[in-house]
Motif scaffolding. Sequence first.
Motif, PDB file in Angstrom:
ATOM      1  N   PRO A  75      -4.922   5.920   7.023  1.00 29.34           N
ATOM      2  CA  PRO A  75      -3.546   5.804   6.554  1.00 29.34           C
ATOM      3  C   PRO A  75      -3.022   7.145   6.070  1.00 29.34           C
ATOM      4  O   PRO A  75      -3.773   8.003   5.654  1.00 29.34           O
ATOM      5  N   ASP A  76      -1.731   7.291   6.122  1.00 33.28           N
ATOM      6  CA  ASP A  76      -1.092   8.530   5.739  1.00 33.28           C
ATOM      7  C   ASP A  76      -1.382   8.824   4.268  1.00 33.28           C
ATOM      8  O   ASP A  76      -1.163   7.973   3.409  1.00 33.28           O
ATOM      9  N   ALA A  78       0.015  10.611   1.885  1.00 29.43           N
ATOM     10  CA  ALA A  78       1.123  10.536   0.927  1.00 29.43           C
ATOM     11  C   ALA A  78       1.453   9.084   0.606  1.00 29.43           C
ATOM     12  O   ALA A  78       1.690   8.712  -0.547  1.00 29.43           O
ATOM     13  N   PHE A  79       1.457   8.247   1.667  1.00 27.93           N
ATOM     14  CA  PHE A  79       1.726   6.821   1.482  1.00 27.93           C
ATOM     15  C   PHE A  79       0.655   6.211   0.592  1.00 27.93           C
ATOM     16  O   PHE A  79       0.934   5.418  -0.314  1.00 27.93           O
ATOM     17  N   LEU A  80      -0.614   6.604   0.829  1.00 27.99           N
ATOM     18  CA  LEU A  80      -1.724   6.066   0.052  1.00 27.99           C
ATOM     19  C   LEU A  80      -1.590   6.451  -1.417  1.00 27.99           C
ATOM     20  O   LEU A  80      -1.792   5.621  -2.315  1.00 27.99           O
ATOM     21  N   SER A  82       1.164   7.217  -3.115  1.00 28.29           N
ATOM     22  CA  SER A  82       2.265   6.520  -3.808  1.00 28.29           C
ATOM     23  C   SER A  82       1.927   5.053  -3.989  1.00 28.29           C
ATOM     24  O   SER A  82       2.324   4.435  -4.983  1.00 28.29           O
ATOM     25  N   ALA A  83       1.139   4.475  -3.038  1.00 25.76           N
ATOM     26  CA  ALA A  83       0.741   3.069  -3.193  1.00 25.76           C
ATOM     27  C   ALA A  83      -0.175   2.913  -4.394  1.00 25.76           C
ATOM     28  O   ALA A  83      -0.038   1.970  -5.194  1.00 25.76           O
ATOM     29  N   SER A  86       1.821   3.165  -7.597  1.00 26.43           N
ATOM     30  CA  SER A  86       2.585   1.958  -7.922  1.00 26.43           C
ATOM     31  C   SER A  86       1.663   0.865  -8.431  1.00 26.43           C
ATOM     32  O   SER A  86       2.061   0.042  -9.256  1.00 26.43           O
TER      33      SER A  86
ATOM     34  N   VAL B  60       4.035   4.434  10.880  1.00 24.94           N
ATOM     35  CA  VAL B  60       4.018   4.864   9.474  1.00 24.94           C
ATOM     36  C   VAL B  60       2.768   4.336   8.784  1.00 24.94           C
ATOM     37  O   VAL B  60       2.064   5.056   8.088  1.00 24.94           O
ATOM     38  N   LYS B  61       2.472   3.045   9.002  1.00 29.08           N
ATOM     39  CA  LYS B  61       1.303   2.480   8.345  1.00 29.08           C
ATOM     40  C   LYS B  61       0.069   2.495   9.227  1.00 29.08           C
ATOM     41  O   LYS B  61      -1.019   2.307   8.720  1.00 29.08           O
TER      42      LYS B  61
END
Lengths: 105, 183
Positions: A75-76, A78-80, A82-83, A86, B60-61
């Motif tokens: 998984p990306d 940056a996405f990880l 921020s997840a 949160s 994206v995911k």
Amino acid sequence: MSSVVKKFFIASMFMWAAPVAILYGFNHNILPGSTHLDSYSLTLLSGFLAVISVNIVIAIYICMAMKEPSDKHEPDPAFLASAKASLRQKPNEAEDSSPTREKEE
Amino acid sequence: MPASSSAAMVGASSTWSRALMQISPYTFSALGIAIGIGVSALGAAWGILITGSSLIGAAVKAPRITSKNLISVIFCEAVAIYGVIVAIILQTKLESVPPSQLYAPESLRAGYAIFASGIVVGFANLACGLCVGIIGSSCALSDAQNSSLFVKILVIEIFGSALGLFGVIVGIIMSAQATWPSK
């Protein structure tokens, strides 16, 4: 990611160049044996060879793409990040909101 | 009315058929070539926009899906290339005829053959591009969820892209017999 895009671009370039080159070769008598054909068979042969060449390029691209190992799911980052952030925030927010709901009731 | 229909000359029983036969075969040929490449490009673009937007969103995911699902984009692009191939073939079929032969039946036949070839290829590629685009978008979304589904959906996509192939084959065969009268 860049190797994916590079393969795609190379395949696209071949997909454009091969049939146009075949048609050009037949119409300007560059390919051997193209001078002896009447216009009916010339059209048929050049057209079908061009279409077959496009399909060959597609088949080669499919083989190249299927061979890539896609088992690792990454998984990306940056996405990880921020997840995860949160997730750390949410339990605190839940504790804050539940006492206010009790007051309203 | 009887006066005008009797004035409507040789070989035509009504004014409409006379009007149609007075349209130059070059008009029909040019329209055929334009529709062939234009509507093919429309189909390819539509397919790529449908599949590309789903692919980028799903990546994206699940970034692993990009390399395999670009196959759908390649199928849509092949549709545009079929249009280009037929347009090149058709424009090599255009020949000048002397003005006396311009409305000879064989000239008209050649004009109509080029027109029909262009329309066949254009609309077959439009349908094929749309079909492959929608299938490709679902393929990207389902591959992101479960990668074992990809090969099965690829089979459906191959059937869809055969539609464009049928159009190109018929278009090439029709255009092969577009012979103008020689003199």
